[in-house]
Scaffold this motif. Structure first.
Motif, PDB file in Angstrom:
ATOM      1  N   LEU A   1      -9.643   7.919  10.684  1.00 45.12           N
ATOM      2  CA  LEU A   1      -8.576   8.523   9.880  1.00 45.12           C
ATOM      3  C   LEU A   1      -7.350   8.807  10.733  1.00 45.12           C
ATOM      4  N   GLU A   2      -7.559   9.344  11.930  1.00 42.27           N
ATOM      5  CA  GLU A   2      -6.426   9.633  12.818  1.00 42.27           C
ATOM      6  C   GLU A   2      -5.712   8.349  13.237  1.00 42.27           C
ATOM      7  N   THR A   3      -6.503   7.315  13.510  1.00 48.08           N
ATOM      8  CA  THR A   3      -5.919   6.041  13.932  1.00 48.08           C
ATOM      9  C   THR A   3      -5.071   5.441  12.818  1.00 48.08           C
ATOM     10  N   LEU A   4      -5.618   5.383  11.616  1.00 45.80           N
ATOM     11  CA  LEU A   4      -4.873   4.783  10.511  1.00 45.80           C
ATOM     12  C   LEU A   4      -3.704   5.670  10.087  1.00 45.80           C
ATOM     13  N   SER A   5      -3.845   6.985  10.234  1.00 41.46           N
ATOM     14  CA  SER A   5      -2.740   7.898   9.923  1.00 41.46           C
ATOM     15  C   SER A   5      -1.572   7.687  10.882  1.00 41.46           C
ATOM     16  N   PHE A   6      -1.878   7.393  12.147  1.00 37.95           N
ATOM     17  CA  PHE A   6      -0.824   7.096  13.122  1.00 37.95           C
ATOM     18  C   PHE A   6      -0.046   5.857  12.685  1.00 37.95           C
ATOM     19  N   TRP A   7      -0.785   4.794  12.319  1.00 35.23           N
ATOM     20  CA  TRP A   7      -0.106   3.580  11.841  1.00 35.23           C
ATOM     21  C   TRP A   7       0.662   3.861  10.553  1.00 35.23           C
ATOM     22  N   GLY A   8       0.072   4.711   9.701  1.00 36.42           N
ATOM     23  CA  GLY A   8       0.750   5.056   8.464  1.00 36.42           C
ATOM     24  C   GLY A   8       2.075   5.754   8.710  1.00 36.42           C
ATOM     25  N   ALA A   9       2.109   6.636   9.712  1.00 35.32           N
ATOM     26  CA  ALA A   9       3.349   7.338  10.049  1.00 35.32           C
ATOM     27  C   ALA A   9       4.411   6.357  10.533  1.00 35.32           C
ATOM     28  N   LEU A  10       3.989   5.350  11.295  1.00 32.20           N
ATOM     29  CA  LEU A  10       4.932   4.342  11.782  1.00 32.20           C
ATOM     30  C   LEU A  10       5.513   3.522  10.636  1.00 32.20           C
ATOM     31  N   ARG A  11       4.691   3.299   9.590  1.00 34.42           N
ATOM     32  CA  ARG A  11       5.136   2.461   8.471  1.00 34.42           C
ATOM     33  C   ARG A  11       5.650   3.276   7.288  1.00 34.42           C
ATOM     34  N   GLY A  12       5.711   4.600   7.434  1.00 33.68           N
ATOM     35  CA  GLY A  12       6.212   5.434   6.347  1.00 33.68           C
ATOM     36  C   GLY A  12       5.265   5.525   5.174  1.00 33.68           C
ATOM     37  N   VAL A  13       3.962   5.508   5.461  1.00 32.88           N
ATOM     38  CA  VAL A  13       2.928   5.527   4.421  1.00 32.88           C
ATOM     39  C   VAL A  13       2.271   6.906   4.379  1.00 32.88           C
ATOM     40  N   GLY A  14       2.065   7.427   3.176  1.00 33.24           N
ATOM     41  CA  GLY A  14       1.494   8.757   3.014  1.00 33.24           C
ATOM     42  C   GLY A  14      -0.010   8.819   3.203  1.00 33.24           C
ATOM     43  N   LYS A  15      -0.535  10.056   3.264  1.00 33.65           N
ATOM     44  CA  LYS A  15      -1.964  10.271   3.527  1.00 33.65           C
ATOM     45  C   LYS A  15      -2.844   9.693   2.424  1.00 33.65           C
ATOM     46  N   SER A  16      -2.381   9.755   1.182  1.00 34.20           N
ATOM     47  CA  SER A  16      -3.199   9.253   0.075  1.00 34.20           C
ATOM     48  C   SER A  16      -3.425   7.745   0.213  1.00 34.20           C
ATOM     49  N   ARG A  17      -2.394   7.020   0.621  1.00 30.16           N
ATOM     50  CA  ARG A  17      -2.534   5.571   0.821  1.00 30.16           C
ATOM     51  C   ARG A  17      -3.433   5.283   2.011  1.00 30.16           C
ATOM     52  N   VAL A  18      -3.358   6.105   3.064  1.00 32.47           N
ATOM     53  CA  VAL A  18      -4.244   5.933   4.223  1.00 32.47           C
ATOM     54  C   VAL A  18      -5.699   6.045   3.784  1.00 32.47           C
ATOM     55  N   LYS A  19      -6.023   7.065   3.022  1.00 35.04           N
ATOM     56  CA  LYS A  19      -7.405   7.270   2.576  1.00 35.04           C
ATOM     57  C   LYS A  19      -7.830   6.173   1.600  1.00 35.04           C
TER      58      LYS A  19
END
Length: 237
Positions: free
Chosen positions: A96-114
């Protein structure tokens, strides 16, 4: 039919007088899947990295959705989800932390990460450290980061390496689903049955040269049963 999503004209790569890829033209439409097949050192990964903007072509031009990385690098990068053939994950971080980091770089929210972790079957492992993951689980996480921001173009380098039979089938299903949503996919693979199942067109490469290109139906008309295996043997001859 409109302009292809990917237009690569005469792209080639030479390093220190060694030619990795001879100049090649490639076109990929929206909703189309192109498989790059060939032996080790054929140039598959080099082509993917050039399209992704990671490697600078020695010759030629690449446009994705009409954009050139030379002119509008940030906008160009937003069009692409890239999955490398291997990646050294940061030790100690969970999925979750790894994908959340990539999500932050791409401007993607937590719901999309999950949501994306669930797509690749890692929702129950989201709190586990990535360093404990098997090869197949790491591949699924890499695939997750590629699709995370819903890019127009997916570039996948040997995406099925390490996957078990179930996730091999799931990969085929997911690619078909993405195609149906209008995403274009270019992937390299040694798994010819996967290419046969999911690719609209297959390009065979050998030592940086394109040996053959066509649809699976065209290969089947030429070679009969097991057409891609026959084409692969001919490409390496």
């Amino acid at each position: 039919m409109g302009e292809p999503l990917v237009v690569a004209t005469g792209i080639g790569k030479t390093i220190k007088s060694k030619t990795l890829v001879e100049p090649i033209d490639l076109r990929v439409d929206r909703g189309e899947t192109l498989a790059l097949c060939g032996g080790n050192g054929a140039g598959k990964s080099t082509i993917l990295r050039m399209i992704a903007g990671i490697l600078t072509p020695s010759a030629g031009e690449i446009r994705v959705n009409g954009l050139s990385w030379k002119e509008k690098r940030a906008e160009f990068a937003k069009q692409i989800g890239y999955m490398p053939d291997d990646f050294a994950f940061t030790p100690g971080l969970s999925a979750l932390e790894t994908l959340s980091f990539w999500g932050a770089l791409r401007g993607v929210g937590k719901s999309r990460v999950k949501e994306t972790l669930a797509v690749v079957g890692l929702e129950d492992k989201c709190g586990d450290k990535v360093q404990t993951f098997s090869k197949g689980m790491r591949q699924r996480l890499l695939f997750a980061q590629a699709i995370l921001a819903k890019p127009s173009l997916l570039l996948l380098d040997e995406p099925t390496n390490g996957l078990d039979p179930h996730w091999m089938e799931e990969f085929v299903r997911l690619i078909r689903e993405l195609k149906g949503q209008g995403h274009a996919v270019v992937f390299s693979t040694h798994q010819l049955p996967v290419a046969e199942e999911v690719a609209d067109r297959v390009v065979f490469l050998n030592q940086g040269k394109r040996c053959a290109e066509g649809s699976v139906a065209e290969y089947r008309a030429r070679y009969g049963e097991y057409p891609l295996h026959a084409a692969f043997r001919e490409a390496l001859a």
